[in-house]
Design a protein around this motif. Sequence first.
Motif, PDB file in Angstrom:
ATOM      1  N   ASP A 121      86.872 -57.573  11.758  1.00  0.00           N
ATOM      2  CA  ASP A 121      87.481 -58.017  10.500  1.00  0.00           C
ATOM      3  C   ASP A 121      88.734 -57.226  10.143  1.00  0.00           C
ATOM      4  OD1 ASP A 121      85.692 -60.091   9.949  1.00  0.00           O
ATOM      5  OD2 ASP A 121      84.223 -58.719   9.104  1.00  0.00           O
ATOM      6  N   GLU A 122      89.452 -56.720  11.154  1.00  0.00           N
ATOM      7  CA  GLU A 122      90.706 -56.009  10.903  1.00  0.00           C
ATOM      8  C   GLU A 122      91.864 -56.805  11.487  1.00  0.00           C
ATOM      9  OE1 GLU A 122      91.317 -51.761  10.982  1.00  0.00           O
ATOM     10  OE2 GLU A 122      89.222 -51.488  11.578  1.00  0.00           O
ATOM     11  N   TYR A 123      92.885 -56.972  10.672  1.00  0.00           N
ATOM     12  CA  TYR A 123      94.052 -57.765  11.063  1.00  0.00           C
ATOM     13  C   TYR A 123      95.335 -56.992  10.801  1.00  0.00           C
ATOM     14  CZ  TYR A 123      91.002 -61.857  11.324  1.00  0.00           C
ATOM     15  OH  TYR A 123      90.004 -62.746  11.682  1.00  0.00           O
ATOM     16  N   ILE A 124      96.283 -57.166  11.707  1.00  0.00           N
ATOM     17  CA  ILE A 124      97.659 -56.740  11.443  1.00  0.00           C
ATOM     18  C   ILE A 124      98.367 -57.950  10.849  1.00  0.00           C
ATOM     19  CG2 ILE A 124      99.823 -55.930  12.435  1.00  0.00           C
ATOM     20  CD1 ILE A 124      98.180 -54.589  14.645  1.00  0.00           C
ATOM     21  N   VAL A 125      98.890 -57.803   9.644  1.00  0.00           N
ATOM     22  CA  VAL A 125      99.519 -58.920   8.948  1.00  0.00           C
ATOM     23  C   VAL A 125     101.024 -58.692   8.904  1.00  0.00           C
ATOM     24  CG1 VAL A 125      99.700 -60.186   6.777  1.00  0.00           C
ATOM     25  CG2 VAL A 125      97.457 -59.404   7.582  1.00  0.00           C
ATOM     26  N   TRP A 126     101.774 -59.560   9.575  1.00  0.00           N
ATOM     27  CA  TRP A 126     103.231 -59.502   9.518  1.00  0.00           C
ATOM     28  C   TRP A 126     103.670 -60.113   8.191  1.00  0.00           C
ATOM     29  CZ3 TRP A 126     105.508 -61.707  14.723  1.00  0.00           C
ATOM     30  CH2 TRP A 126     104.787 -61.205  15.814  1.00  0.00           C
ATOM     31  N   LEU A 127     104.579 -59.444   7.512  1.00  0.00           N
ATOM     32  CA  LEU A 127     105.099 -59.988   6.254  1.00  0.00           C
ATOM     33  C   LEU A 127     106.586 -59.668   6.158  1.00  0.00           C
ATOM     34  CD1 LEU A 127     104.598 -61.328   3.477  1.00  0.00           C
ATOM     35  CD2 LEU A 127     104.112 -59.037   2.582  1.00  0.00           C
ATOM     36  N   ASN A 128     107.409 -60.706   6.047  1.00  0.00           N
ATOM     37  CA  ASN A 128     108.830 -60.481   5.803  1.00  0.00           C
ATOM     38  C   ASN A 128     109.047 -60.122   4.341  1.00  0.00           C
ATOM     39  OD1 ASN A 128     109.436 -61.075   8.452  1.00  0.00           O
ATOM     40  ND2 ASN A 128     110.792 -62.795   7.984  1.00  0.00           N
ATOM     41  N   ASP A 129     109.964 -59.195   4.098  1.00  0.00           N
ATOM     42  CA  ASP A 129     110.121 -58.740   2.716  1.00  0.00           C
ATOM     43  C   ASP A 129     110.841 -59.746   1.828  1.00  0.00           C
ATOM     44  OD1 ASP A 129     112.728 -58.427   3.628  1.00  0.00           O
ATOM     45  OD2 ASP A 129     112.903 -56.312   3.073  1.00  0.00           O
ATOM     46  N   ASP A 130     111.407 -60.816   2.407  1.00  0.00           N
ATOM     47  CA  ASP A 130     112.011 -61.855   1.573  1.00  0.00           C
ATOM     48  C   ASP A 130     111.032 -62.969   1.218  1.00  0.00           C
ATOM     49  OD1 ASP A 130     111.875 -62.867   4.132  1.00  0.00           O
ATOM     50  OD2 ASP A 130     113.917 -63.649   4.177  1.00  0.00           O
ATOM     51  N   VAL A 131     109.764 -62.811   1.607  1.00  0.00           N
ATOM     52  CA  VAL A 131     108.729 -63.775   1.245  1.00  0.00           C
ATOM     53  C   VAL A 131     108.208 -63.457  -0.158  1.00  0.00           C
ATOM     54  CG1 VAL A 131     106.358 -64.513   1.716  1.00  0.00           C
ATOM     55  CG2 VAL A 131     107.988 -64.279   3.598  1.00  0.00           C
ATOM     56  N   ASP A 132     108.251 -64.457  -1.026  1.00  0.00           N
ATOM     57  CA  ASP A 132     107.628 -64.346  -2.342  1.00  0.00           C
ATOM     58  C   ASP A 132     106.221 -64.914  -2.199  1.00  0.00           C
ATOM     59  OD1 ASP A 132     106.976 -64.126  -4.990  1.00  0.00           O
ATOM     60  OD2 ASP A 132     108.544 -65.483  -5.733  1.00  0.00           O
ATOM     61  N   ILE A 133     105.281 -64.056  -1.852  1.00  0.00           N
ATOM     62  CA  ILE A 133     103.955 -64.493  -1.458  1.00  0.00           C
ATOM     63  C   ILE A 133     103.163 -65.009  -2.652  1.00  0.00           C
ATOM     64  CG2 ILE A 133     102.826 -62.230  -1.737  1.00  0.00           C
ATOM     65  CD1 ILE A 133     101.377 -62.808   0.944  1.00  0.00           C
ATOM     66  N   ASP A 134     102.365 -66.063  -2.426  1.00  0.00           N
ATOM     67  CA  ASP A 134     101.515 -66.616  -3.474  1.00  0.00           C
ATOM     68  C   ASP A 134     100.374 -65.664  -3.802  1.00  0.00           C
ATOM     69  OD1 ASP A 134     103.067 -68.919  -3.462  1.00  0.00           O
ATOM     70  OD2 ASP A 134     101.712 -70.009  -2.119  1.00  0.00           O
ATOM     71  N   LEU A 135      99.947 -65.654  -5.050  1.00  0.00           N
ATOM     72  CA  LEU A 135      98.852 -64.771  -5.459  1.00  0.00           C
ATOM     73  C   LEU A 135      97.569 -65.086  -4.707  1.00  0.00           C
ATOM     74  CD1 LEU A 135      97.825 -62.520  -7.326  1.00  0.00           C
ATOM     75  CD2 LEU A 135      97.336 -64.292  -9.040  1.00  0.00           C
ATOM     76  N   ASN A 136      97.357 -66.344  -4.359  1.00  0.00           N
ATOM     77  CA  ASN A 136      96.124 -66.738  -3.669  1.00  0.00           C
ATOM     78  C   ASN A 136      96.300 -66.832  -2.156  1.00  0.00           C
ATOM     79  OD1 ASN A 136      97.826 -68.944  -3.772  1.00  0.00           O
ATOM     80  ND2 ASN A 136      96.187 -70.439  -4.078  1.00  0.00           N
ATOM     81  N   ALA A 137      97.405 -66.289  -1.630  1.00  0.00           N
ATOM     82  CA  ALA A 137      97.717 -66.470  -0.204  1.00  0.00           C
ATOM     83  C   ALA A 137      96.628 -65.899   0.696  1.00  0.00           C
ATOM     84  CB  ALA A 137      99.068 -65.835   0.119  1.00  0.00           C
ATOM     85  N   PHE A 138      96.242 -64.664   0.488  1.00  0.00           N
ATOM     86  CA  PHE A 138      95.240 -64.055   1.369  1.00  0.00           C
ATOM     87  C   PHE A 138      93.877 -64.718   1.199  1.00  0.00           C
ATOM     88  CE2 PHE A 138      97.587 -59.692   1.622  1.00  0.00           C
ATOM     89  CZ  PHE A 138      98.526 -60.265   2.467  1.00  0.00           C
ATOM     90  N   GLU A 139      93.558 -65.054  -0.040  1.00  0.00           N
ATOM     91  CA  GLU A 139      92.286 -65.749  -0.283  1.00  0.00           C
ATOM     92  C   GLU A 139      92.248 -67.081   0.456  1.00  0.00           C
ATOM     93  OE1 GLU A 139      89.491 -67.176  -4.084  1.00  0.00           O
ATOM     94  OE2 GLU A 139      91.532 -66.419  -4.401  1.00  0.00           O
ATOM     95  N   ASP A 140      93.377 -67.801   0.444  1.00  0.00           N
ATOM     96  CA  ASP A 140      93.428 -69.093   1.130  1.00  0.00           C
ATOM     97  C   ASP A 140      93.450 -68.947   2.650  1.00  0.00           C
ATOM     98  OD1 ASP A 140      93.444 -70.336  -1.311  1.00  0.00           O
ATOM     99  OD2 ASP A 140      95.581 -70.825  -1.306  1.00  0.00           O
ATOM    100  N   LEU A 141      93.895 -67.788   3.143  1.00  0.00           N
ATOM    101  CA  LEU A 141      93.885 -67.552   4.596  1.00  0.00           C
ATOM    102  C   LEU A 141      92.482 -67.282   5.140  1.00  0.00           C
ATOM    103  CD1 LEU A 141      96.909 -65.262   5.609  1.00  0.00           C
ATOM    104  CD2 LEU A 141      96.469 -67.599   6.366  1.00  0.00           C
ATOM    105  N   LEU A 142      91.624 -66.722   4.301  1.00  0.00           N
ATOM    106  CA  LEU A 142      90.320 -66.253   4.784  1.00  0.00           C
ATOM    107  C   LEU A 142      89.502 -67.331   5.485  1.00  0.00           C
ATOM    108  CD1 LEU A 142      89.190 -63.837   1.915  1.00  0.00           C
ATOM    109  CD2 LEU A 142      90.243 -63.277   4.108  1.00  0.00           C
ATOM    110  N   PRO A 143      89.389 -68.562   4.945  1.00  0.00           N
ATOM    111  CA  PRO A 143      88.587 -69.568   5.658  1.00  0.00           C
ATOM    112  C   PRO A 143      89.089 -69.848   7.073  1.00  0.00           C
ATOM    113  CG  PRO A 143      89.003 -70.277   3.403  1.00  0.00           C
ATOM    114  CD  PRO A 143      89.872 -69.073   3.646  1.00  0.00           C
ATOM    115  N   THR A 144      90.422 -69.865   7.251  1.00  0.00           N
ATOM    116  CA  THR A 144      90.970 -70.120   8.586  1.00  0.00           C
ATOM    117  C   THR A 144      90.702 -68.944   9.514  1.00  0.00           C
ATOM    118  OG1 THR A 144      92.729 -71.443   7.561  1.00  0.00           O
ATOM    119  CG2 THR A 144      93.036 -70.807   9.853  1.00  0.00           C
TER     120      THR A 144
END
Length: 277
Positions: free
Chosen positions: A89-112
């Motif tokens: 259950d450990e992930y390396i998450v790439w994130l560009n700093d110009d991304v305005d990430i949604d508040l529910n983004a990680f929660e919505d990723l979990l099922p996938t």
Amino acid sequence: MRFHVIIACHNRRALTIRSVIKAQETADAAGVEVDFTVFDDGSRDGTSNALSTLRHTVLILKGDGSAFWAKSMALAEQQVLTSTEGGDDEYIVWLNDDVDIDLNAFEDLLPTLKEHRGAVVVGAMRDPDTNRITYSGMRRNGLHPLNLALIMPTAQSQLVDTFNGNLVAVPVEAARVVGGIDGEFSHAFADIDYGFRCQRLGIDVVLAPGTYGMCPRNAPPLRGSIRGDWRAFTGAKGGGNYHSLRRILRKSNAWTWWSVIMISYGLWLTRRVLRAG
């Protein structure tokens, strides 16, 4: 579940700080643990100092301004891989700093992530003004090995060939198998190359349903002289940089890479001349 978020930055203090703060809020909302490794490639705008004042768990790595995106992300990823044993259950998450990430983004990723254990999972981005998809997963689209079609996210996860690296979750163990981001690219192609390498190794690349944040497409440079546009196209950040094209093509076209580059340059020149006419 734990996310090790890696970010590359250069002289975008406000965006970088926002990306860390919002990613932390997103992780809190999803109930996942998170830490940040930020590679500051020679920023002169106080980015590192600003990061050091945050309450968040941020490891700051510093470069001299010559690393660009690919090497910056590769070194950040390498730091994570050497400092964690990894687990299911450990992930390396790439994130560009110009991304305005949604508040529910990680929660919505979990099922996938749970449905596709061991896969690399990509989150698509939308334009803040039009809501059109700007960055996403991609599939091959023709004979040219770098002719790629952007895939529109749907309500279901989809297998893709490769991806834009704006928001990507890579299982730690998959990152070890792939061997890490290739930091030898001048700037671009490291994300596309990573997806292709996953495919060759039998690691699925999955586009998650929906979108996960806002990120406008990088504006194309204003058209100048053909010579000036050629220099931009083949420069360190250009899509026609010879070093990067050769590097990515030699991995899949060991004997014909040079002809593909010549075709690529010929197509670019033809299109540019036609636009000028």
